[in-house]
Each structure stands twice: as C-alpha cells, then as structure tokens.
Design a protein around this motif. Structure first.
Motif, short mmCIF file in Angstrom:
data_model
loop_
_atom_site.label_atom_id
_atom_site.label_comp_id
_atom_site.label_asym_id
_atom_site.label_seq_id
_atom_site.Cartn_x
_atom_site.Cartn_y
_atom_site.Cartn_z
N SER A 43 3.17 9.18 17.48
CA SER A 43 2.62 8.06 16.72
C SER A 43 3.47 7.79 15.49
N ILE A 44 3.46 6.54 15.08
CA ILE A 44 3.93 6.24 13.73
C ILE A 44 2.69 6.01 12.87
N ILE A 45 2.82 6.33 11.61
CA ILE A 45 1.73 6.15 10.66
C ILE A 45 2.18 5.13 9.63
N ILE A 46 1.45 4.04 9.53
CA ILE A 46 1.78 2.98 8.59
C ILE A 46 0.85 3.08 7.39
N THR A 47 1.41 3.31 6.22
CA THR A 47 0.63 3.18 4.99
C THR A 47 0.88 1.77 4.48
N SER A 48 -0.20 1.06 4.15
CA SER A 48 -0.03 -0.38 3.92
C SER A 48 -0.69 -0.84 2.63
N THR A 49 0.08 -1.42 1.76
CA THR A 49 -0.24 -2.21 0.56
C THR A 49 0.83 -1.95 -0.50
N ILE A 87 6.39 8.19 9.26
CA ILE A 87 5.74 7.30 8.29
C ILE A 87 6.55 6.04 8.05
N ILE A 88 5.88 4.91 8.07
CA ILE A 88 6.44 3.65 7.60
C ILE A 88 5.55 3.17 6.46
N ALA A 89 6.12 3.00 5.29
CA ALA A 89 5.37 2.56 4.12
C ALA A 89 5.59 1.07 3.93
N GLU A 90 4.60 0.28 4.31
CA GLU A 90 4.67 -1.18 4.21
C GLU A 90 4.21 -1.57 2.82
N SER A 91 5.11 -2.10 2.01
CA SER A 91 4.80 -2.33 0.60
C SER A 91 4.80 -3.80 0.21
N PHE A 92 4.71 -4.70 1.21
CA PHE A 92 4.75 -6.12 0.91
C PHE A 92 3.35 -6.73 0.75
N ARG A 94 -0.74 -7.32 -0.15
CA ARG A 94 -1.53 -7.17 -1.36
C ARG A 94 -3.03 -7.26 -1.10
N ASP A 95 -3.39 -7.35 0.19
CA ASP A 95 -4.81 -7.39 0.53
C ASP A 95 -4.95 -7.04 2.01
N THR A 96 -6.20 -7.04 2.49
CA THR A 96 -6.46 -6.60 3.87
C THR A 96 -5.85 -7.53 4.90
N ILE A 97 -5.92 -8.83 4.67
CA ILE A 97 -5.31 -9.76 5.61
C ILE A 97 -3.81 -9.51 5.71
N GLY A 98 -3.17 -9.34 4.57
CA GLY A 98 -1.74 -9.04 4.57
C GLY A 98 -1.43 -7.71 5.23
N ASN A 99 -2.28 -6.71 5.00
CA ASN A 99 -2.10 -5.41 5.66
C ASN A 99 -1.97 -5.58 7.17
N ILE A 100 -2.92 -6.30 7.75
CA ILE A 100 -2.96 -6.45 9.20
C ILE A 100 -1.83 -7.35 9.69
N TYR A 101 -1.67 -8.49 9.06
CA TYR A 101 -0.65 -9.46 9.48
C TYR A 101 0.75 -8.85 9.44
N LEU A 102 1.10 -8.24 8.32
CA LEU A 102 2.45 -7.71 8.17
C LEU A 102 2.69 -6.47 9.02
N SER A 103 1.66 -5.68 9.24
CA SER A 103 1.82 -4.52 10.12
C SER A 103 2.06 -4.96 11.56
N LEU A 104 1.30 -5.98 11.99
CA LEU A 104 1.49 -6.49 13.35
C LEU A 104 2.87 -7.10 13.54
N THR A 105 3.25 -7.99 12.62
CA THR A 105 4.45 -8.80 12.83
C THR A 105 5.75 -8.11 12.42
N SER A 106 5.68 -7.20 11.44
CA SER A 106 6.92 -6.56 10.98
C SER A 106 7.15 -5.17 11.56
N VAL A 107 6.11 -4.57 12.14
CA VAL A 107 6.26 -3.22 12.70
C VAL A 107 5.92 -3.19 14.19
N LEU A 108 4.68 -3.50 14.54
CA LEU A 108 4.25 -3.30 15.93
C LEU A 108 4.96 -4.23 16.91
N MET A 109 5.08 -5.50 16.58
CA MET A 109 5.73 -6.44 17.49
C MET A 109 7.19 -6.06 17.75
N PRO A 110 8.01 -5.84 16.72
CA PRO A 110 9.41 -5.48 16.98
C PRO A 110 9.57 -4.15 17.72
#
Length: 215
Positions: A43-49, A87-92, A94-110
């Motif tokens: 697994s990869i673990i994404i910490t997000s915010t 670990i992937i630390a997603e730091s872009f 600033r809220d829950t919507i961004g957490n989900i959107y950016l994790s999907l599009t910048s990590v999981l999809m690619p």
C-alpha cells in the motif's frame, strides 16, 4: 528513486490540524494510529492537507507554513514505524474536498490504483463519504472505496456541539453543490473559481470562535 513494485491500494489519511509547529493534533494522531493498525502491505499511505484556511498556520523557524501532511508523515515514520517509501505527503489541499480531489487526480489516477481506504474521525465520515462518492463518480468511477473511522478527539462539550452543527451545515450546502456539478469540467471551474480555499476571486477569513480549536 525509491518506488514500491507491488502497490494494490492507497490509504488516505485526512489530517485535521497541527497542535504546534512540531506536533499533530490529537484528532490527526488518532487517525494515524488507526492506519498503523491496518494491513499496509503493498500500500501507499497518503497524508493529505497543506494547512486549513480557517486559522493561521504554524510557522517553522524559517517562517514558512508547517504542512499538516508533512508532520503527519514524520509521525508515521518516527512513532508508528511506517517506511518512508510508502508515504506520499500531499501538501496542496486545504480542505476535505481538496484532499479527495487532489489525491484522486494527482496520485491514484497516474499510478493506476483502483482501491482506496479513507481514514478519518467518526464525526467527519458522513461528509467524507458524500464527497468521495461525488468525486469518484466524476473522476474515477471504477474505483473501490472503503471508509474507516478513527476515534473522535476528546473535545469539550461545547466544541462537540459546534463541530456537529458545522458538519451538518456543510453536508446540506455540499448536497446542493453536488446537484449542480455533474461533469468534471464543471467541477474544476467551480473548484478554482468559487471554492473559498482555492479561488483567486474569493478571500477566506479565519474563523474567530470555538471552532478554531477543532483545526
């Protein structure tokens, strides 16, 4: 370059504030500990915010904002024995919507990951499920998502009530937005033009009440 050869799922931790420039909040710590109880093999673990727009961020010694995802990642490394290449630390975001959107599009999809486990506090999960269902339909309709609740933080009664009210109001507001935004292009335009945390046209104001203690 360090890369895992066999990744079959991602575990997304929605962080919830720092208590100082060097320590995550109790809420985030409970979420991290819940992840440490899971099977994280392959697994990869994404910490997000990055940091919330609801209060001023803590600054490091150089005067830069301390990202929640970075502190969470170091907590996983230093206290919970997770290896750094997981670990992937997603730091872009600033809220829950961004957490989900950016994790999907910048990590999981690619990366072609089709299985996601989302970890957050119990009080937060209803809104998280609503957002995940919405954004997965827009961007990754074939993804499988599981939700895991971490223990709620030990807030005082007044703050528990305020957080519950905020969550309920956010779900009502979000439900109206979801009804209107049913295409990826419309979401992207809304996200960068109307969402207060990401728009150059709307300037968020920090909240000056008891709710600040929840971030």
């Amino acid at each position: 370059m360090h890369r895992m050869n066999h990744i079959n799922k991602a575990i997304l931790i929605l962080t919830n504030g720092n208590s100082s420039a060097v320590e995550v909040s109790q809420s985030t710590l409970f979420r991290l500990k819940k992840v440490a109880e899971l099977d994280i093999e392959e697994s990869i673990i994404i910490t997000s915010t990055g940091y919330t727009v609801n209060k001023k961020p803590f600054l490091n010694k150089e005067g830069f904002p301390v990202f929640e995802s970075f502190l969470a990642a170091h907590t996983l490394l230093d206290k919970l024995n997770v290896t750094s290449n997981q670990i992937i630390a997603e730091s872009f975001s600033r809220d829950t919507i961004g957490n989900i959107y950016l994790s999907l599009t910048s990590v999981l999809m690619p990366m072609g990951i089709k299985k996601l486990i989302v970890v957050s506090s119990e009080f937060h999960l209803n809104r998280v499920k609503l957002i995940c269902n919405w954004l997965s339909q827009l961007f990754m309709p074939d993804i499988s998502i599981e939700f895991i609740a971490a223990e709620n933080p030990t807030y005082e009664v007044e703050l528990v009530d305020a957080v519950a009210q905020k969550e309920n109001e956010a779900i009502v507001s979000l439900s109206a937005i979801i009804q209107k935004i049913t295409a990826p292009q419309d979401f992207v335009f809304w996200f960068f033009h109307e969402h207060k945390a990401y728009s150059h046209l709307v300037f968020p104001e920090t909240i000056n009440n008891i709710l600040q203690k929840a971030y």
